[in-house]
Design an enzyme around this catalytic site. Sequence first.
Site, PDB file in Angstrom:
ATOM      1  N   HIS A   1      -5.755   7.708   0.566  1.00 41.98           N
ATOM      2  CA  HIS A   1      -5.071   8.089  -0.665  1.00 41.98           C
ATOM      3  C   HIS A   1      -4.781   9.568  -0.578  1.00 41.98           C
ATOM      4  O   HIS A   1      -5.647  10.333  -0.162  1.00 41.98           O
ATOM      5  CB  HIS A   1      -5.997   7.926  -1.864  1.00 41.98           C
ATOM      6  CG  HIS A   1      -6.252   6.519  -2.228  1.00 41.98           C
ATOM      7  ND1 HIS A   1      -5.270   5.579  -2.296  1.00 41.98           N
ATOM      8  CD2 HIS A   1      -7.397   5.908  -2.574  1.00 41.98           C
ATOM      9  CE1 HIS A   1      -5.811   4.439  -2.669  1.00 41.98           C
ATOM     10  NE2 HIS A   1      -7.092   4.604  -2.840  1.00 41.98           N
TER      11      HIS A   1
ATOM     12  N   GLY B   1       0.842  -1.200   0.000  1.00 47.69           N
ATOM     13  CA  GLY B   1       0.000   0.000   0.000  1.00 47.69           C
ATOM     14  C   GLY B   1       0.871   1.241   0.000  1.00 47.69           C
ATOM     15  O   GLY B   1       2.104   1.145   0.041  1.00 47.69           O
ATOM     16  N   ASP B   2       0.223   2.401  -0.100  1.00 49.01           N
ATOM     17  CA  ASP B   2       0.931   3.689  -0.128  1.00 49.01           C
ATOM     18  C   ASP B   2       1.889   3.793  -1.302  1.00 49.01           C
ATOM     19  O   ASP B   2       2.926   4.454  -1.218  1.00 49.01           O
ATOM     20  CB  ASP B   2       1.714   3.939   1.179  1.00 49.01           C
ATOM     21  CG  ASP B   2       0.824   3.814   2.403  1.00 49.01           C
ATOM     22  OD1 ASP B   2      -0.293   4.349   2.347  1.00 49.01           O
ATOM     23  OD2 ASP B   2       1.243   3.195   3.388  1.00 49.01           O
TER      24      ASP B   2
ATOM     25  N   THR C   1      -3.923   8.291   7.080  1.00 45.41           N
ATOM     26  CA  THR C   1      -5.032   8.246   8.031  1.00 45.41           C
ATOM     27  C   THR C   1      -4.538   8.417   9.460  1.00 45.41           C
ATOM     28  O   THR C   1      -5.134   9.120  10.253  1.00 45.41           O
ATOM     29  CB  THR C   1      -5.779   6.893   7.912  1.00 45.41           C
ATOM     30  OG1 THR C   1      -6.233   6.752   6.573  1.00 45.41           O
ATOM     31  CG2 THR C   1      -6.979   6.829   8.844  1.00 45.41           C
TER      32      THR C   1
HETATM   33  P1  GDP Z   1      -1.844   5.426  -2.028  1.00 44.15           P
HETATM   34  O1  GDP Z   1      -2.527   5.023  -0.794  1.00 44.15           O
HETATM   35  O2  GDP Z   1      -1.312   4.265  -2.809  1.00 44.15           O
HETATM   36  O3  GDP Z   1      -2.621   6.378  -2.873  1.00 44.15           O
HETATM   37  O4  GDP Z   1      -0.545   6.184  -1.588  1.00 44.15           O
HETATM   38  P2  GDP Z   1      -0.376   7.525  -0.775  1.00 44.15           P
HETATM   39  O5  GDP Z   1      -1.592   8.303  -0.629  1.00 44.15           O
HETATM   40  O6  GDP Z   1       0.403   7.218   0.454  1.00 44.15           O
HETATM   41  O7  GDP Z   1       0.558   8.292  -1.806  1.00 44.15           O
HETATM   42  C1  GDP Z   1       1.871   8.387  -1.640  1.00 44.15           C
HETATM   43  C2  GDP Z   1       2.318   9.814  -1.427  1.00 44.15           C
HETATM   44  O8  GDP Z   1       3.197  10.122  -2.452  1.00 44.15           O
HETATM   45  C3  GDP Z   1       1.274  10.900  -1.475  1.00 44.15           C
HETATM   46  O9  GDP Z   1       1.650  11.900  -0.563  1.00 44.15           O
HETATM   47  C4  GDP Z   1       1.333  11.401  -2.914  1.00 44.15           C
HETATM   48  O10 GDP Z   1       0.967  12.756  -3.063  1.00 44.15           O
HETATM   49  C5  GDP Z   1       2.762  11.256  -3.175  1.00 44.15           C
HETATM   50  N1  GDP Z   1       3.134  10.959  -4.547  1.00 44.15           N
HETATM   51  C6  GDP Z   1       2.481  10.194  -5.474  1.00 44.15           C
HETATM   52  N2  GDP Z   1       3.232  10.091  -6.583  1.00 44.15           N
HETATM   53  C7  GDP Z   1       4.377  10.793  -6.338  1.00 44.15           C
HETATM   54  C8  GDP Z   1       5.565  11.024  -7.087  1.00 44.15           C
HETATM   55  O11 GDP Z   1       5.738  10.554  -8.194  1.00 44.15           O
HETATM   56  N3  GDP Z   1       6.512  11.786  -6.488  1.00 44.15           N
HETATM   57  C9  GDP Z   1       6.394  12.303  -5.241  1.00 44.15           C
HETATM   58  N4  GDP Z   1       7.379  13.015  -4.732  1.00 44.15           N
HETATM   59  N5  GDP Z   1       5.290  12.078  -4.506  1.00 44.15           N
HETATM   60  C10 GDP Z   1       4.310  11.337  -5.046  1.00 44.15           C
END
Ligand code: GDP
Length: 430
Positions: free
Chosen positions: A40, A11-12, A301
Amino acid sequence: MVKAVVGANWGDEGKGKITDMLAEKADIIIRFQGGANAGHTIVNDYGKFALHTLPSGVFYGHTVNIIGNGVALNIPLLFQEIQSVTDRNVPMPKLLVSDRAQIVMPYHILFDQYEEERLGGKSFGSTKSGIAPFYSDKYAKIGFQVSELFEEARLREKVARVVETKNVLLEHLYHKPLIDAEELLEELHGYRDMAAPYVCDVSAYLAQALKENQTILLEGQLGTLKDPDHGIYPMVTSSSTLAAYGAVGAGLPPYEIKEIYTVCKAYSSAVGAGAFVSEIFGEEAEELRRRGGDGGEYGATTGRPRRMGWFDCVASKYGCRLQGATDVAFTVLDVLGYLEEIPVCVGYEIDGEVTTDFPVTAKLEKAKPVLKTLPGWKSEIRGIKNYEDLPENCRKYVEFIEGQIGYPITMISNGPSRSDIIYRKSPLKK
Ligand code: GDP
């Protein structure tokens, strides 16, 4: 046509961003599993949002956003979340809630807390959102579907019956205050009134949408390694995180899922307990955590600091295979620009033997990472739009990982916003 966005790892991985991007060309976005336990993060013209229940399409006026039957639906949280986006000038999203989605009851959240307390140090690291008690009740057939809120006599009878068994546990196992059936019923009436405008026979709606050639996007939560069957059981979540489950959790024919965007982050992170072979610690981990994601690797969260590690080819190859990845979206690559050299986990050593196949939990707990170090590119790659314009070592990193996992990396995310994306032609893409 149906597309899915799912995670290959813990995840994340950045699914929210990829979903938000693909949502631009979709008609319907649907959540098919999980609950409000994970989040997300999405950055767009309205600002930065952490969504927990709402599908990631809510920021577009043209999409219909659906909570599928497979979701653990916390009704008051859903409405708080709607409020929190509309308060920030996002137009009221078009929302539908499956009449077969089940409801996270107030006592599920309490039982989650009580059970973690009871287990003490042996807990599963639950986010205490009631998800595990919710799914236990669903499969024990004492859950409540949204549709049942509208059948007063049945509801009253079932509440009385369920409360009776819950109170036995509360009294004798947990020694906590008992549930009052009348109060609970009152609360459920509130839920009914909140949900009423959105309730829909979702599988029928989707069947019609498919006839009209609409594009449907399935939005997964967490990733393969948190799947209750194929993940690191028992340190998993309670509903399937696989694209295949999208068919069940949304109510779609499985053969309609044509594109499976499997999201892999350029390094690893995990929350909660459980084996994490490529994990790093100390200052090395702290620096990656601080620089990671968009503002650091802390739970969307819970705010908990995430565990950090190098990219794990073994786990990701397995993660992509179980998802049936047609495309890999490789995210957060920009963050690695500070490193002189970048270690990558290319194998697991278990009892003196090296494997690239992801093992069952008991073996996984013995695995030690086999690392290969690749040269870093030591530069900022945000803003780059074409794959060819990435530094050579950066392309080599992508291509090395693609070779290890064996699935086509066709999208590279080099920043948190919608436009930070590089499309790539992969030799593995048929
Ligand atoms: P999800 O649960 O899979 O959607 O993951 P998250 O919400 O934890 O997203 C990961 C974090 O990385 C978030 O803060 C996004 O804004 C950020 N993020 C997503 N893609 C990128 C990227 O390519 N570069 C950077 N620096 N941050 C990213």
